[in-house]
Design a protein around this motif. Sequence first.
Motif, PDB file in Angstrom:
ATOM      1  N   ASP A 100       0.927  -1.232   0.005  1.00 41.13           N
ATOM      2  CA  ASP A 100       0.033  -0.126   0.068  1.00 41.13           C
ATOM      3  C   ASP A 100       0.762   1.191   0.079  1.00 41.13           C
ATOM      4  OD1 ASP A 100       1.059  -0.101   2.500  1.00 41.13           O
ATOM      5  OD2 ASP A 100      -1.011  -0.607   3.469  1.00 41.13           O
ATOM      6  N   TRP A 101       0.282   2.330  -0.307  1.00 42.09           N
ATOM      7  CA  TRP A 101       1.022   3.435  -0.241  1.00 42.09           C
ATOM      8  C   TRP A 101       0.443   4.615   0.498  1.00 42.09           C
ATOM      9  CZ3 TRP A 101       0.580   8.647  -1.883  1.00 42.09           C
ATOM     10  CH2 TRP A 101       1.919   9.456  -2.008  1.00 42.09           C
ATOM     11  N   HIS A 102       1.010   5.405   1.492  1.00 38.05           N
ATOM     12  CA  HIS A 102       0.690   6.398   2.241  1.00 38.05           C
ATOM     13  C   HIS A 102       1.832   7.520   2.466  1.00 38.05           C
ATOM     14  CE1 HIS A 102      -2.844   4.109   3.513  1.00 38.05           C
ATOM     15  NE2 HIS A 102      -1.968   3.003   3.818  1.00 38.05           N
ATOM     16  N   LEU A 103       1.340   8.626   2.184  1.00 39.98           N
ATOM     17  CA  LEU A 103       2.405   9.782   1.872  1.00 39.98           C
ATOM     18  C   LEU A 103       3.080   9.972   3.188  1.00 39.98           C
ATOM     19  CD1 LEU A 103       3.686  11.956   0.320  1.00 39.98           C
ATOM     20  CD2 LEU A 103       1.902  13.626   1.145  1.00 39.98           C
ATOM     21  N   VAL A 104       2.543  10.059   4.326  1.00 33.49           N
ATOM     22  CA  VAL A 104       3.193  10.085   5.769  1.00 33.49           C
ATOM     23  C   VAL A 104       3.277   8.917   6.533  1.00 33.49           C
ATOM     24  CG1 VAL A 104       3.074  11.700   7.942  1.00 33.49           C
ATOM     25  CG2 VAL A 104       2.235  12.692   5.492  1.00 33.49           C
ATOM     26  N   ARG A 105       2.034   8.151   6.555  1.00 33.34           N
ATOM     27  CA  ARG A 105       1.871   7.174   7.526  1.00 33.34           C
ATOM     28  C   ARG A 105       3.030   6.181   7.513  1.00 33.34           C
ATOM     29  NH1 ARG A 105      -3.490   4.539   7.593  1.00 33.34           N
ATOM     30  NH2 ARG A 105      -3.028   3.191   6.079  1.00 33.34           N
ATOM     31  N   GLU A 106       3.490   5.867   6.190  1.00 29.71           N
ATOM     32  CA  GLU A 106       4.448   4.656   6.157  1.00 29.71           C
ATOM     33  C   GLU A 106       5.911   5.412   6.107  1.00 29.71           C
ATOM     34  OE1 GLU A 106       5.449   5.155   1.008  1.00 29.71           O
ATOM     35  OE2 GLU A 106       3.788   3.712   1.752  1.00 29.71           O
ATOM     36  N   GLY A 150      13.265   1.961   2.091  1.00 38.97           N
ATOM     37  CA  GLY A 150      14.638   3.136   1.678  1.00 38.97           C
ATOM     38  C   GLY A 150      14.362   3.640   0.541  1.00 38.97           C
ATOM     39  N   HIS A 151      14.006   3.045  -0.631  1.00 35.05           N
ATOM     40  CA  HIS A 151      13.635   3.657  -1.972  1.00 35.05           C
ATOM     41  C   HIS A 151      12.523   4.768  -1.876  1.00 35.05           C
ATOM     42  CE1 HIS A 151      13.645   4.309  -6.137  1.00 35.05           C
ATOM     43  NE2 HIS A 151      12.402   3.664  -6.210  1.00 35.05           N
ATOM     44  N   ARG A 152      11.609   4.643  -1.015  1.00 36.03           N
ATOM     45  CA  ARG A 152      10.226   5.311  -0.951  1.00 36.03           C
ATOM     46  C   ARG A 152      10.753   6.567  -0.162  1.00 36.03           C
ATOM     47  NH1 ARG A 152       4.718   2.205  -0.594  1.00 36.03           N
ATOM     48  NH2 ARG A 152       5.085   0.653  -1.886  1.00 36.03           N
ATOM     49  N   MET A 153      11.548   6.277   0.952  1.00 33.74           N
ATOM     50  CA  MET A 153      11.885   7.408   1.492  1.00 33.74           C
ATOM     51  C   MET A 153      12.955   8.380   0.887  1.00 33.74           C
ATOM     52  SD  MET A 153      10.210   7.250   4.200  1.00 33.74           S
ATOM     53  CE  MET A 153       8.966   6.529   3.430  1.00 33.74           C
ATOM     54  N   CYS A 187       9.645  20.865 -10.140  1.00 33.70           N
ATOM     55  CA  CYS A 187       8.923  20.348  -8.884  1.00 33.70           C
ATOM     56  C   CYS A 187       7.770  19.580  -9.397  1.00 33.70           C
ATOM     57  CB  CYS A 187       8.602  21.461  -8.296  1.00 33.70           C
ATOM     58  SG  CYS A 187      10.026  22.576  -7.503  1.00 33.70           S
ATOM     59  N   GLY A 188       7.250  19.997 -10.390  1.00 36.90           N
ATOM     60  CA  GLY A 188       5.903  19.214 -10.920  1.00 36.90           C
ATOM     61  C   GLY A 188       6.277  17.990 -11.430  1.00 36.90           C
ATOM     62  N   PHE A 189       7.421  17.579 -11.983  1.00 36.44           N
ATOM     63  CA  PHE A 189       7.907  16.442 -12.414  1.00 36.44           C
ATOM     64  C   PHE A 189       8.045  15.501 -11.138  1.00 36.44           C
ATOM     65  CE2 PHE A 189       9.669  13.822 -15.631  1.00 36.44           C
ATOM     66  CZ  PHE A 189       8.900  14.337 -16.817  1.00 36.44           C
ATOM     67  N   VAL A 190       8.797  16.197 -10.230  1.00 34.43           N
ATOM     68  CA  VAL A 190       9.131  15.198  -8.886  1.00 34.43           C
ATOM     69  C   VAL A 190       7.692  14.749  -8.331  1.00 34.43           C
ATOM     70  CG1 VAL A 190       9.807  15.279  -6.373  1.00 34.43           C
ATOM     71  CG2 VAL A 190      11.114  16.678  -8.336  1.00 34.43           C
ATOM     72  N   VAL A 191       6.844  15.422  -8.281  1.00 38.58           N
ATOM     73  CA  VAL A 191       5.521  14.934  -7.854  1.00 38.58           C
ATOM     74  C   VAL A 191       4.914  13.645  -8.611  1.00 38.58           C
ATOM     75  CG1 VAL A 191       2.966  15.619  -7.275  1.00 38.58           C
ATOM     76  CG2 VAL A 191       4.951  17.142  -6.703  1.00 38.58           C
ATOM     77  N   PHE A 192       4.701  14.040 -10.131  1.00 37.42           N
ATOM     78  CA  PHE A 192       4.701  13.073 -11.023  1.00 37.42           C
ATOM     79  C   PHE A 192       5.474  11.703 -11.053  1.00 37.42           C
ATOM     80  CE2 PHE A 192       5.266  11.426 -15.371  1.00 37.42           C
ATOM     81  CZ  PHE A 192       4.281  11.171 -15.604  1.00 37.42           C
ATOM     82  N   GLN A 193       6.607  12.051 -10.732  1.00 36.99           N
ATOM     83  CA  GLN A 193       7.498  10.835 -10.615  1.00 36.99           C
ATOM     84  C   GLN A 193       7.113   9.851  -9.548  1.00 36.99           C
ATOM     85  OE1 GLN A 193       9.463   9.303 -12.246  1.00 36.99           O
ATOM     86  NE2 GLN A 193      11.223   8.307 -10.957  1.00 36.99           N
ATOM     87  N   GLY A 194       6.653  10.389  -8.225  1.00 36.34           N
ATOM     88  CA  GLY A 194       6.141   9.866  -7.116  1.00 36.34           C
ATOM     89  C   GLY A 194       4.874   9.008  -7.565  1.00 36.34           C
ATOM     90  N   LEU A 195       3.737   9.952  -8.059  1.00 35.14           N
ATOM     91  CA  LEU A 195       2.717   9.151  -8.372  1.00 35.14           C
ATOM     92  C   LEU A 195       2.727   7.913  -9.324  1.00 35.14           C
ATOM     93  CD1 LEU A 195       0.415  12.354  -8.694  1.00 35.14           C
ATOM     94  CD2 LEU A 195       0.727  10.797  -6.859  1.00 35.14           C
ATOM     95  N   LEU A 196       3.932   8.336 -10.270  1.00 42.24           N
ATOM     96  CA  LEU A 196       4.098   7.142 -11.319  1.00 42.24           C
ATOM     97  C   LEU A 196       4.617   5.916 -10.601  1.00 42.24           C
ATOM     98  CD1 LEU A 196       4.035   6.686 -14.398  1.00 42.24           C
ATOM     99  CD2 LEU A 196       6.326   7.707 -14.785  1.00 42.24           C
TER     100      LEU A 196
END
Length: 409
Positions: A100-106, A150-153, A187-196
Amino acid sequence: MLFSMLRTTIFCGCRCAGKGFQQSSHQRPQLRQWFVKRNRSSISVEARSPSTPTTAIAVPNAATNRIVGRWLLGCSGLVVGAVVLGGVTRLTESGLSMVDWHLVREMKPPQSESEWEAEFSKYKQFPEFKILNHEMTLPEFKFIFYMEWGHRMWGRLVGLAYILPTVYFWRKGYFNRSLKGKVLGLCGFVVFQGLLGWYMVKSGLEEKPESHDVPRVSQYRLCAHLGSALVLYSASLWTGLNLLLPAHKMADTRRLMQLRRFAKGTGGLVFLTALSGAFVAGLDAGLVYNSFPKMADKWIPDDILAFSPALKNIFENPTTVQFDHRILGIGSLTAITGLYLFSRRMVLPRRTKIAISLLAAMAYTQVALGISTLLLYVPTSLAATHQSGSVALLTFAIWVLAELRKMPK
């Protein structure tokens, strides 16, 4: 007699008074000038006093450009770390451990044994455990979990490294109009990269009853995820180098224009070769033909067009994917060698010659790493080094392009 003396006294007094009046009338303009000079001097002293604010230095300027350029180079370095860590996560088959994916909780991993058991239970519900890792123990699960965590952080660190300084520099006025658009795009590309990234992971968690293959993420989504990271890296590095390295004053001769076009084509080929590596990783294509230069004693293997329609082989046939990656790698090496030899016959700045020489050296190193990885059946350490080498090769290609860019008008 008395009257005569009185008249003389009055007359003399009037003359003295008249002379005094004339002297005072002559001194009034001088006195007025003295007061004006004194007021002017007091005003100039007040203007020089510390309480009066000094004239502000215009921004952006050369100093702020250096600060922004170093920041962008630091951000591009963090992107390299994310790419390398993502490659190791893929090679250790750890990418599907967090379901699963959570921005803060994980951001906080499991702490107690019960929390680890709960996380492991969630993993057991998905195809990778059922088909591939049904004998996995909890300590083994912790390893792959920490790899993906580690990759997600690291990805979140990259996001903060782009967004927070952008806000600060924006408020300080460090960006001109052109640079504002560029940093907003980054900055927009960074957000897009995380969602992708999460969109890619979801493809490996889906149940596929009709497939008997090992559960893995979609090679298309993996390619998109890697490609967006490489675009983010290239744009950050290019912008940072343009801010830090002054353009060379070179006459736009015919040979120089040819060299620029040659370098642009070579850079595009290097980028395409790195991108094709995503299909090799996504399909485990490095394990199908572990010989070089031939593939199972043949220059062109028999199953290179095994899928129908033929176009499907380019993206889904492991044999064709490895064959294409070989061709692109050899093509990149040939192009870089030609660029190096072409540049030797020209008078170029010393820094430009160094960049082209390092590009050529890295190209031969990268090909050697690729062949070694193939012949040794893709060991994790060597494969990770080969993936990192592709980013290093792209780095030198961008540096060469930055050195050959035209002077701004």
